[in-house]
Design an enzyme around this catalytic site. Structure first.
Site, PDB file in Angstrom:
ATOM      1  N   ASP A   1       0.847  -1.196   0.000  1.00 52.62           N
ATOM      2  CA  ASP A   1       0.000   0.000   0.000  1.00 52.62           C
ATOM      3  C   ASP A   1       0.877   1.239   0.000  1.00 52.62           C
ATOM      4  O   ASP A   1       1.797   1.343   0.820  1.00 52.62           O
ATOM      5  CB  ASP A   1      -0.845   0.054   1.289  1.00 52.62           C
ATOM      6  CG  ASP A   1      -2.113  -0.790   1.184  1.00 52.62           C
ATOM      7  OD1 ASP A   1      -2.281  -1.476   0.165  1.00 52.62           O
ATOM      8  OD2 ASP A   1      -2.915  -0.744   2.133  1.00 52.62           O
TER       9      ASP A   1
ATOM     10  N   LYS B   1      -8.016   0.550  -5.177  1.00 55.47           N
ATOM     11  CA  LYS B   1      -9.203  -0.042  -4.556  1.00 55.47           C
ATOM     12  C   LYS B   1     -10.478   0.663  -4.978  1.00 55.47           C
ATOM     13  O   LYS B   1     -10.506   1.882  -5.130  1.00 55.47           O
ATOM     14  CB  LYS B   1      -9.093   0.063  -3.037  1.00 55.47           C
ATOM     15  CG  LYS B   1      -8.035  -0.835  -2.410  1.00 55.47           C
ATOM     16  CD  LYS B   1      -8.043  -0.641  -0.892  1.00 55.47           C
ATOM     17  CE  LYS B   1      -6.833  -1.261  -0.215  1.00 55.47           C
ATOM     18  NZ  LYS B   1      -6.835  -2.721  -0.232  1.00 55.47           N
TER      19      LYS B   1
ATOM     20  N   GLY C   1      -5.478  -2.953   8.737  1.00 52.73           N
ATOM     21  CA  GLY C   1      -5.178  -1.800   9.577  1.00 52.73           C
ATOM     22  C   GLY C   1      -4.966  -2.133  11.039  1.00 52.73           C
ATOM     23  O   GLY C   1      -4.930  -1.239  11.883  1.00 52.73           O
TER      24      GLY C   1
ATOM     25  N   GLY D   1      -3.340  -7.346   8.035  1.00 54.86           N
ATOM     26  CA  GLY D   1      -2.704  -7.456   9.348  1.00 54.86           C
ATOM     27  C   GLY D   1      -1.252  -7.909   9.323  1.00 54.86           C
ATOM     28  O   GLY D   1      -0.650  -8.126  10.372  1.00 54.86           O
TER      29      GLY D   1
ATOM     30  N   GLY E   1      -0.342  -3.703   3.913  1.00 49.98           N
ATOM     31  CA  GLY E   1      -1.049  -2.434   3.860  1.00 49.98           C
ATOM     32  C   GLY E   1      -0.374  -1.421   4.747  1.00 49.98           C
ATOM     33  O   GLY E   1       0.659  -0.842   4.411  1.00 49.98           O
ATOM     34  N   SER E   2      -0.941  -1.251   5.927  1.00 58.25           N
ATOM     35  CA  SER E   2      -0.423  -0.253   6.849  1.00 58.25           C
ATOM     36  C   SER E   2       0.937  -0.654   7.405  1.00 58.25           C
ATOM     37  O   SER E   2       1.676   0.189   7.900  1.00 58.25           O
ATOM     38  CB  SER E   2      -1.412  -0.087   8.005  1.00 58.25           C
ATOM     39  OG  SER E   2      -2.732  -0.136   7.518  1.00 58.25           O
TER      40      SER E   2
END
Lengths: 206, 338
Positions: free
Chosen positions: B32, B89, B161, B258, B279-280
């Protein structure tokens, strides 16, 4: 006869498809083949052929260099071990790259006498399937081009085996074969068979 | 051997071309990124693709509100910056956001539960698009429905997240466990699975007439994309037979939601994931650059603990993370979609 040991460089990309295509080509040729994935330098020992699969050439190049596989592969291929590169693999076999290759610091293996242009058809929406005439095959080959590169210039002993429109998409030189499409994604095993024959010739040399 | 180009000979957007694209991502890390700078860092670290979005899931979670498709200008800038594929997305069911992304030249669309869903009844009919889609799944039924709708890649939903890998692990287990079970089902049980998996396609039909009568949706009822429930059951049957034959999903299957450390990524790979989305986990950590590189290396050498140990050294703090039990049921992103 001992099976031919063919290594598929398994940094990233469609390794499983190549291993399975080798298995099918082995059956159709009646040549025993042991296909293995290669991620460490020591796994290159005793191979009769190497495949550089499709994937992302930037990623594969960076990790080949980080883990020292680039030097080992170049040494083996120069000593005679056959190699086949498909799509990203064909980018890495080139001697010269385009702006994208330069900008991303992609280190080419410089094993084949041609210049390559990445993503030359455009983005994924421009990816396509089409039939190709290939030198040495008696009927068209159904080729899958995915964000495919093109060979923009080939010189020296490069033998052009296929073109799409006017552009070169398959080249052979010495013990090396490069394709900008993905024979591993279809059931047609003729290109893998062509490569296995190169490997067989090499391994049966004294 | 040169011949005239006949454009009719070129077939774009076929299932083979879509699934083939996803195959090229295997063994890779998709990261991301929220701007061109981060995209360049991801590419340099060895990401196989980037996911362009305005806010990473951790921020979406913290800020709340409706999360939508990102600003096309930002996406275009990222497309111009990197040479690797760019994904973005859209909200579940928001087919116009998907049309917009396709027109921008995005390489793959993530129909994602991380954004606020746009349609309570339907996911996007992905077969209408030239570019491929990836969709999240928490179990085999969801995965099969998304594949039947045309998804070229599946990922676990996990719980985005959170920096907490447990939900990605849960979804991976559930998908593989049920995949293994297909082999053991007798014909009748297999038909029950098909009906159960296809039933959600009749949601709108069922909801619309619920106040009047409560009979189950008839197989002859047109439910989605001009197809009857019976026809969707046939689609589901085909996908399930394909899965049974292969012993795995017929499309690439990534882990997502995650993943925060090289060891998390390698664990998902050892469990059988084809690759990972982070992602994060990267740009919410102390020092994104080395962490991005370390996760890439850990995915390549997922079964070599010495390498994972080496790349994990001195990475600084991972993102803080959230205990799943602390998130109220209604705020769990994995509950979005069906």
């Amino acid at each position: 006869m001992d099976p031919l040991r063919i290594g598929v460089v398994a940094i990233q990309g469609d390794v499983r498809e190549h291993i399975s295509a080798l298995g099918r080509a082995s059956e159709s040729l009646g040549i025993p083949v042991k296909a293995v994935s290669v991620r460490r330098e020591r796994e290159l020992d005793g191979l009769s052929g190497i495949i550089l699969p499709g994937g992302e050439s930037t990623t594969i190049s960076k990790l080949l260099v980080r883990f020292g596989l680039d030097v080992a592969i170049r040494r083996m291929v120069r000593a005679g071990t056959p190699i086949m590169g498909t799509c990203a693999g064909a980018v890495l076999l080139a001697s010269r790259g385009d702006e994208e290759v330069e900008k991303t610091g992609t280190k080419l293996l410089e094993l084949m006498p041609y210049a390559v242009m990445r993503n030359s058809f455009g983005r994924q929406k421009d990816s396509f399937e089409a039939d190709l005439d290939i030198v040495g095959l008696d009927s068209p080959f159904h080729a899958v081009f995915i964000r495919a590169p093109l060979i923009t210039d080939a010189w020296g002993d490069a033998e052009v085996l296929a073109r799409f429109r006017d552009d070169i998409v398959m080249v052979k030189s010495e013990n090396r074969l490069a394709l900008s499409f993905h024979p591993e994604l279809t059931d047609d095993t003729r290109i893998h068979a062509m490569f296995l024959n190169m490997c067989l010739n090499y391994s049966s040399q004294p | 051997m040169r011949r005239e180009l006949n454009l009719e000979d070129m077939k774009h957007g076929t299932e083979l071309v879509k699934r083939g694209f996803a195959s090229m991502q295997k063994g890779g890390v998709i990261m991301d990124v929220t701007n061109a700078e981060q995209a360049a860092i991801a590419e340099e670290a060895g990401a196989v693709a980037v996911m362009a979005l305005e806010r990473v899931p951790a921020d979406i979670r913290a800020q709340g509100g409706v999360a939508r498709m990102s600003d096309p200008q930002m996406i275009t800038k990222i497309i111009e910056t990197v040479t690797i594929p760019v994904m973005a997305k859209v909200r579940i069911g928001h087919f116009v956001e998907a049309q917009v992304l396709e027109s921008l030249g995005v390489d793959m669309i993530d129909e994602s539960e991380v954004l606020t869903p746009a349609d309570p009844f339907y996911h996007i009919n992905k077969r209408e698009f030239t570019i491929p889609f990836v969709c999240g799944a928490t179990n085999l039924g969801e995965a099969v429905r998304r594949i039947a709708e045309g998804s070229a890649m599946i990922r676990t939903k996990g719980e985005a997240g959170t920096g907490n890998v447990i939900e990605a692990v849960r979804h991976h287990h559930l998908i593989s466990q049920m995949t293994g079970k297909l082999e053991m089902l007798d014909e009748e049980e297999f038909e029950t699975v098909i009906k159960t998996y296809a039933a959600p396609f009749g949601r709108l039909e069922k909801t619309a007439r619920e106040p009047l009568w409560n009979a189950p949706t008839a197989q002859t009822e047109v439910v989605f994309n001009g197809m009857t429930l019976g026809e969707w059951e046939d689609e589901i049957r085909d996908v399930l037979l394909d899965i049974k034959k292969r012993g795995r999903l017929p499309v690439v299957n990534f882990a997502a939601g995650g993943i925060a450390t090289p060891a998390d990524a390698a664990m998902m790979m050892q469990m059988g994931s084809d690759g990972v989305f982070v992602g994060s986990g990267i740009f919410k950590s102390d020092d994104p650059e080395p962490r991005a590189k370390a996760i890439v290396e850990a995915v390549m050498h997922y079964d070599e603990p010495e390498v994972i140990a080496e790349v994990s050294k001195g990475l600084g703090d991972a993102m803080p993370g959230i205990e799943i039990g602390d998130i109220p049921e209604g705020q769990r992103l994995q509950k979005r979609g069906w």
